[in-house]
Design a protein around this motif. Sequence first.
Motif, mmCIF file in Angstrom:
data_model
loop_
_atom_site.group_PDB
_atom_site.id
_atom_site.type_symbol
_atom_site.label_atom_id
_atom_site.label_comp_id
_atom_site.label_asym_id
_atom_site.label_seq_id
_atom_site.Cartn_x
_atom_site.Cartn_y
_atom_site.Cartn_z
ATOM 1 N N SER A 20 0.846 -1.393 -0.008
ATOM 2 C CA SER A 20 0.130 0.101 0.059
ATOM 3 C C SER A 20 0.727 1.263 -0.034
ATOM 4 C CB SER A 20 -0.870 -0.079 1.273
ATOM 5 O OG SER A 20 -0.396 -0.155 2.515
ATOM 6 N N THR A 21 1.993 1.294 0.276
ATOM 7 C CA THR A 21 2.960 2.471 0.212
ATOM 8 C C THR A 21 3.319 2.887 -1.351
ATOM 9 O OG1 THR A 21 5.164 1.012 0.210
ATOM 10 C CG2 THR A 21 4.072 1.638 2.282
ATOM 11 N N GLY A 22 3.233 1.901 -1.980
ATOM 12 C CA GLY A 22 3.435 1.946 -3.501
ATOM 13 C C GLY A 22 5.069 2.424 -3.616
ATOM 14 N N VAL A 23 5.876 2.220 -2.854
ATOM 15 C CA VAL A 23 7.153 2.770 -3.005
ATOM 16 C C VAL A 23 8.200 1.673 -3.694
ATOM 17 C CG1 VAL A 23 9.211 2.780 -1.448
ATOM 18 C CG2 VAL A 23 7.415 3.873 -0.558
ATOM 19 N N ILE A 24 7.595 0.591 -3.460
ATOM 20 C CA ILE A 24 8.713 -0.645 -4.451
ATOM 21 C C ILE A 24 8.104 -0.709 -5.877
ATOM 22 C CG2 ILE A 24 9.492 -3.045 -4.474
ATOM 23 C CD1 ILE A 24 9.305 -3.033 -1.315
ATOM 24 N N GLN A 25 8.674 -0.490 -6.523
ATOM 25 C CA GLN A 25 8.405 -0.488 -8.139
ATOM 26 C C GLN A 25 9.505 -1.496 -8.479
ATOM 27 O OE1 GLN A 25 5.779 1.409 -9.290
ATOM 28 N NE2 GLN A 25 5.711 2.690 -7.426
ATOM 29 N N ASP A 26 9.360 -1.854 -9.855
ATOM 30 C CA ASP A 26 10.313 -2.683 -10.571
ATOM 31 C C ASP A 26 11.740 -1.937 -10.808
ATOM 32 O OD1 ASP A 26 8.858 -4.576 -10.922
ATOM 33 O OD2 ASP A 26 8.427 -4.292 -13.011
ATOM 34 N N GLY A 27 12.843 -2.491 -10.308
ATOM 35 C CA GLY A 27 14.117 -1.564 -10.418
ATOM 36 C C GLY A 27 14.278 -0.760 -9.219
ATOM 37 N N SER A 28 13.491 -0.811 -8.178
ATOM 38 C CA SER A 28 13.738 -0.240 -6.958
ATOM 39 C C SER A 28 14.977 -0.981 -6.314
ATOM 40 C CB SER A 28 12.612 -0.171 -6.066
ATOM 41 O OG SER A 28 11.393 0.365 -6.785
ATOM 42 N N ARG A 29 15.501 -0.236 -5.718
ATOM 43 C CA ARG A 29 16.685 -1.159 -4.790
ATOM 44 C C ARG A 29 15.899 -1.592 -3.618
ATOM 45 N NH1 ARG A 29 22.932 0.710 -3.688
ATOM 46 N NH2 ARG A 29 23.115 -1.572 -2.574
ATOM 47 N N VAL A 30 15.899 -2.705 -3.453
ATOM 48 C CA VAL A 30 15.169 -3.576 -2.210
ATOM 49 C C VAL A 30 16.108 -4.725 -2.010
ATOM 50 C CG1 VAL A 30 13.146 -4.472 -1.459
ATOM 51 C CG2 VAL A 30 13.098 -2.934 -3.505
ATOM 52 N N GLU A 31 16.331 -4.977 -0.669
ATOM 53 C CA GLU A 31 16.708 -6.098 -0.333
ATOM 54 C C GLU A 31 15.912 -7.004 0.251
ATOM 55 O OE1 GLU A 31 20.389 -5.677 1.788
ATOM 56 O OE2 GLU A 31 21.515 -4.586 0.075
ATOM 57 N N TYR A 32 15.689 -8.440 0.186
ATOM 58 C CA TYR A 32 14.840 -9.300 0.788
ATOM 59 C C TYR A 32 15.682 -10.033 1.501
ATOM 60 C CZ TYR A 32 11.379 -7.439 -2.653
ATOM 61 O OH TYR A 32 10.396 -6.854 -3.353
ATOM 62 N N GLU A 33 15.399 -9.878 2.970
ATOM 63 C CA GLU A 33 16.137 -10.839 3.880
ATOM 64 C C GLU A 33 15.324 -11.983 4.307
ATOM 65 O OE1 GLU A 33 19.070 -10.996 5.110
ATOM 66 O OE2 GLU A 33 19.651 -8.958 5.234
ATOM 67 N N ASN A 34 15.562 -13.074 4.308
ATOM 68 C CA ASN A 34 14.728 -14.239 4.659
ATOM 69 C C ASN A 34 15.606 -14.890 5.809
ATOM 70 O OD1 ASN A 34 12.348 -14.587 2.642
ATOM 71 N ND2 ASN A 34 14.139 -13.900 1.698
#
Lengths: 236, 830
Positions: free
Chosen positions: B199-213
Amino acid sequence: MATTHPILEVRQLTHRVNPGNESLTILRDIELAIETGESAAIVGRSGSGKTTLLGLMAGLDTPTEGAVSLDGEVISQMDEDDRARMRAHRVGFVFQSFQLLPSLTALENVMLPLELASHPSPAHQARELLERVGLGERLQHTPRQLSGGEQQRVAIARAFAAQPRILFADEPTGNLDNDTGQAVSDLLMALNREQGTTLVMVTHDEQLAERCQRRFSIEAGRLSEPALAAGMEVDE
Amino acid sequence: MRSAPAGWFRKTLRDWREREVRIVLSALVVAVATVATIALFASQLQHTLVTSASAFMAGDRQLEAENGQPVPQAWRDEANQRGIATARVVEFSTMVYGGGRFQLVSVNAASDEYPLRGQIEMQATPEAPRRQVSAGPPPGEVWINPRLLRLLEIQIGDAIEVGNRALTVTGLLLRQPDGGFAMSALAPRILMHDTDVPSTGVIQDGSRVEYENFFAGEEAALDAFYEWLRPRLSPSHEWASIRDGQTLSDSLRKAERFLLLGGSLAVLLSSVAVAVASRQYALRQRDTVALLKTLGQAGPHIARGYLARLTAWAVCGLIGGILLAIPLSWGLSLLISRLLDQPMAYRMDWLALGPALATALVALFAFAYPPIRRLRHVPAMRVLRSQPGETGQGALRDGLVALIAVFGLVWLYARELELVLALLGGLAALLGVLAVMGWCLMMALRRVSGGGNAWRLALVGLYRHRRASLAQMSVFAMTLMLAAILVLVRSSLLDDWQSQLPEDTPNHFLINIAPDAVEDVRDFLTERDVSLGRLYPMVRGRLTEINGQPVRQAVSKDEEVNALNRELNLTWMEALSDNNAIVAGDWFDAGQRRGVSIEAELAERLGVDVGDRLGFTIGSETIAEPVKSIRTVQWDSMRPNFYMVFPPEGALTDLPATWITSFYLDPSRKSVLNDFTASFPTVSVLELDHIIDRIRDIVGQVTQAIEAILALVLAAALVVMAAVVSATLQDRQREGALLRTLGAHQRLLTRSTMMEFALLGGLAGLLGVMAAEVAVWALQYRMFEGAFRWHWPVLIAFPVLSAVVLSLFGRWQLRPVLQVSPMLLLRRLE
């Protein structure tokens, strides 16, 4: 060499042991006196208490009642260390089962009492004695490499090593065949005479007993000296 | 078949009446008990340590995706199916709006399960007490770094906007379990729920995101899951377990190795005890065998009989040992679990009993069986007359078999070839020295002639029993060597740990200091009596080329080099840091502008040598520099450490840099930090005091475990010595009785015996501890990565202690000789 005062004197000796709760009297009212230089045999059946008496006379244990005097000193009242000192200097032993230390050579076994008596040259003295008993060639052999008769000869050499005043022998031929037993008892008697030692032995071998000047018999803990044997001198 | 278990048991019961059998069985029980206790306890400790260490990374394993793509749901489903719990955190940077201002923040959006291990530390308000909680904020809420309150000038209860979504600030985020070492989070951090992210809409394709599992579960399941996962991972995935981390894992690895070492030594010691006792048993059985042969039994039949007997003993020893080990290890675990934050349930790890089983079998069949097997060669003639020289036959071959078996066992157990070789080397050195020493000693003793003096009698005794003396001395020396090894390794391990984190270890980092603020920061802290460490410039960049070749091609695919997966912190400095050491090449000359210095382990993994050219991409710039030197770095020093160091005025100088430093702040002066963050709102403060305390705690726990293992091994050593001493008990007592009959008084006997044993013990102790130094010298460097030093206190204490203990053993052995009349004793021993 012989003097008149007894080297070994036993007065009113009674000894009891306590297996379990019962008190068992092994020896009763023993009276005995042995003069210096004498040889005496105590004969009796197995379990008659003769070895116990020998141990008490030699100061290996203390009697329940009565007194034992050795060479003029009442050893039954001494503490263990004083008795040990007495044994080191004046007493020798020969056992039925030889009691040689298996890890020591014949020479080392004979050296033991000499070392305990702080003898200046124990090896020399021990070698001489082993030669005397005919084992001059077997000095470095351990008991395991010797026959029964040879082992007992080592034990006799050890017994005489510290030149004791009195020698106690417990069935010295008991574990040996007739011929070997004969040879060992010859050796024992000969050394006894040469060194003027007093000899007290326990045996059930009548032949050996007859070679002693005095002969006592023990039965059910009571000692007696049959009249015919008293004062008799038997020798080859 | 008559040999039913009941029959075996009856036979063993009958055997028990023999003293040597009692010793063999006791040694076996001790062996199995020690090994099983250590194995069970080590497994429990491992579990405990893993759990407490896992708390630092919020799970037992981490999988980080840096490619901006979430990890496939199928992977998590697979993990869940394997009974592994999973949790997820999405990390990204964004601007938040609140109190009429914008601020760049680092967002952590966590799933409900986060953290799987450890706890989050937070405050409801700036004045409220700090609380440990095991989940982040629910959807619609956010916890923020306290700095944000000031930066945005908002209050608890206000809303901030993350992208399109307004979230209510309900707490202050003080610490996340896995947030300790990451220096990348320079912007203030906020923690929200991951269901709010879309709902933040911040993460778009190409955003710099790290997924920690995060993953948590049984070790075996985790390992199996990783095996499943590994082929599916791409280079942008980074799998981490606590063993891969730096600071903690070093301590853990050392502790694990110590336990293995302790267990191996226990195996060796117990085997020695079994060997000694069974040899004695075999010697005593010779008459029986001779008699059996006389009665018509054939050699092979007799051998089978003894084999069946040994098997029965193995079963009894195993059962007895395990019955003893279970309560012992439970007790030890209790001791350890008291030190943990949360109490832990005792887990019975049946697999850990494997080594105990192997120990029992090897101890019996490699150590006890050979002398017993040789019994069938005893001639029937022995019944009539003992044959001289039949005792030593085949002893050498037996020894060799035993040696190979036990080292096989240790290797199987510890899986460390170095350990086995070091022990073997130590033993070989010991035996060599023993042979020479023994010969010299006996030559010297030969000259001593006996006398009424206790000393002389003792020396003569040593010489007279030279075979037994040398054999006993060898066993004692070996036993003491093994015990000394453990003592030595333990002390240097503990020293190492203590020197690793001294009292004034920096416990705070300052990151992101702008170049023009460096002086102000220094002045600010100096004014408040805080001694600041060195300040280092920091430029972030990737290693992209080696000798002009793209790094991915230059490095073989098998090597997993984490440093290639992320940006490195690059720096420049004039003088080498204290905790760095050059291992190849030379440090930069004064005025030198070209070159780079690389960390040794990374250089090794990349296959980089002095003279190779390394290419870096920093922002949009690329630079290439030749390797001038290779350095070792003490990563656990809690000071800023760098893979790559450039010379001052070198390639980095003109690139945009921030500065970093560390300092020690006493816990009572925490308020300095409040003033500091007020004065320097853009500087990030990393509080590591909590982590340092935790490491100290863990080191404390491990220390306790080590002490317990040491006590066990020392107990095993004592049993060995008792077994050896009692092997000659009967002979010694007979000798004592005879000496008394021949007129040795009690004091002389006591003194000479005690002196003889003291001499034996002192010499064995000296030889043992010296051999231990040799073995430790070999072990130390390879396994525990410490420097060699002489250990004078141990060198002195060991011989003295072993002399005292052995002379007491000697005195104890003599007791019946002194108490009973010599006549009675002679009769009894006949």
